[in-house]
Design a protein around this motif. Structure first.
Motif, PDB file in Angstrom:
ATOM      1  N   THR A  43       0.085   1.762  -7.295  1.00 50.22           N
ATOM      2  CA  THR A  43      -1.217   1.304  -6.799  1.00 50.22           C
ATOM      3  C   THR A  43      -2.356   2.244  -7.175  1.00 50.22           C
ATOM      4  O   THR A  43      -3.530   1.876  -7.046  1.00 50.22           O
ATOM      5  CB  THR A  43      -1.198   1.133  -5.264  1.00 50.22           C
ATOM      6  OG1 THR A  43      -0.854   2.389  -4.663  1.00 50.22           O
ATOM      7  CG2 THR A  43      -0.186   0.079  -4.854  1.00 50.22           C
ATOM      8  N   VAL A  74      -3.568  -4.794  -8.154  1.00 51.41           N
ATOM      9  CA  VAL A  74      -3.836  -4.005  -9.360  1.00 51.41           C
ATOM     10  C   VAL A  74      -3.982  -4.970 -10.539  1.00 51.41           C
ATOM     11  O   VAL A  74      -3.113  -5.824 -10.749  1.00 51.41           O
ATOM     12  CB  VAL A  74      -2.701  -3.001  -9.647  1.00 51.41           C
ATOM     13  CG1 VAL A  74      -3.036  -2.159 -10.876  1.00 51.41           C
ATOM     14  CG2 VAL A  74      -2.450  -2.116  -8.431  1.00 51.41           C
ATOM     15  N   CYS A 115       7.236  -7.840  -4.786  1.00 48.73           N
ATOM     16  CA  CYS A 115       5.878  -7.747  -5.301  1.00 48.73           C
ATOM     17  C   CYS A 115       5.517  -9.153  -5.767  1.00 48.73           C
ATOM     18  O   CYS A 115       6.335 -10.072  -5.697  1.00 48.73           O
ATOM     19  CB  CYS A 115       5.776  -6.740  -6.440  1.00 48.73           C
ATOM     20  SG  CYS A 115       6.660  -7.230  -7.939  1.00 48.73           S
ATOM     21  N   ALA A 163       0.842  -1.193   0.000  1.00 48.03           N
ATOM     22  CA  ALA A 163       0.000   0.000   0.000  1.00 48.03           C
ATOM     23  C   ALA A 163       0.878   1.245   0.000  1.00 48.03           C
ATOM     24  O   ALA A 163       1.895   1.304   0.692  1.00 48.03           O
ATOM     25  CB  ALA A 163      -0.916  -0.008   1.218  1.00 48.03           C
ATOM     26  N   VAL A 182      -2.109  -4.017  -1.840  1.00 47.27           N
ATOM     27  CA  VAL A 182      -3.057  -3.585  -2.859  1.00 47.27           C
ATOM     28  C   VAL A 182      -2.878  -4.446  -4.106  1.00 47.27           C
ATOM     29  O   VAL A 182      -1.741  -4.714  -4.519  1.00 47.27           O
ATOM     30  CB  VAL A 182      -2.844  -2.094  -3.227  1.00 47.27           C
ATOM     31  CG1 VAL A 182      -3.775  -1.680  -4.358  1.00 47.27           C
ATOM     32  CG2 VAL A 182      -3.058  -1.208  -2.005  1.00 47.27           C
TER      33      VAL A 182
END
Length: 279
Positions: A176, A246, A228, A171, A244
């Motif tokens: 994001t 995406v 990630c 986040a 988050v």
């Protein structure tokens, strides 16, 4: 060929040393050497190249090593399934990757439990890519596999779902706020490398990304800004507040399969598969 001969050959082929292979097998070296020579005479090919100092596999030896491993795994799998079939309380072992397809799995189990002849289902959660091995070696009766990451070769399968993928980022990361991303943007992030997952032998491939063993560890690494990940869309339901997801425009879809041994005649497995396809 006898399974004993195959075990002897696999030990020598993996150790590339008769003394270590004999020690591993718990036998003396002379009978081991005789057994390998007898196997070569029966097959009519040289399996090993021997010198006074080294042992190496011939091309035929490489082929037999691959086939012998598969044959021995099949024998051991048959023994495990036979012992389980004789258990006082019948049941099914279903294996799935920890953190994957949780909602689908819950629906599957509920649907099967409603069957009149349902038996207990022992759900075993495993690490990345382990479902296939557990199903092949007989420790599981059914598995949830995910294409293109797992191989369904040799199994009977039914497709349960097809879903898109997302990039999971910490986040507050600048990306994001984007409505979607492309694979190249995520793979090339200099500050958030993709994680490295263990190979079948437990080792990690080379790379700059951090080592990860399961999704819990992965999510912690992402939250700390160390990595990630590219995950199926369904992972959204389990994300922490500090992560988050995406959408990825060009990522390949992930297909979830229910898989079982092609030779299985288990009615319980057949009932479970039918329940899975109905949902």
């Amino acid at each position: 060929m006898e399974t004993r001969e195959l075990r002897y050959f696999v030990a020598v082929a993996e150790e590339l040393h008769f003394g270590r292979a004999a020690q591993r097998l718990g036998i003396a070296q002379p009978p081991l050497s005789r057994a390998i020579r007898q196997l070569e005479r029966r097959l009519g090919v040289a399996l090993l190249e021997r010198t006074s100092r080294t042992v190496a596999l011939t091309e035929a030896g490489h082929v037999l090593l691959r086939e012998a491993r598969a044959a021995l795994e099949a024998v051991e799998a048959a023994a495990r399934r036979t012992r389980r079939a004789a258990a006082p309380v019948p049941g099914i072992v279903l294996v799935t990757k920890a953190g994957a397809s949780a909602e689908l799995l819950a629906k599957l189990l509920d649907a099967y439990a409603a069957e009149p002849d349902a038996v207990p289902v022992d759900v075993q959660l495993c690490g990345i890519g382990e479902q296939e091995r557990l199903l092949r070696d007989g420790r599981a009766d059914v598995a949830l596999l995910h294409l293109p990451y797992d191989s369904p070769a040799g199994f009977d399968t039914e497709v349960l779902s097809v879903e898109s993928q997302v990039a999971v980022l910490p986040a507050g990361h600048p990306l994001t706020i984007r409505p979607s991303l492309r694979m190249a943007e995520v793979i090339d992030l200099p500050d958030l490398p993709l994680p490295r997952w263990p190979e079948a032998d437990g080792s990690y491939p080379p790379g700059r990304g951090p080592e990860a063993k399961d999704n819990s560890q992965l999510y912690q690494l992402i939250a700390l800004g160390r990595a990630c990940a590219i995950l199926p869309e369904s992972a959204r339901t389990h994300l922490r507040r500090d992560l988050v997801a995406v959408p990825l425009d060009d990522a390949p879809t992930v297909t979830t399969l229910i898989a079982w041994p092609a030779h299985s005649h288990s009615r319980a497995v057949a009932d479970l598969v039918r329940a899975a396809t109905r949902i």
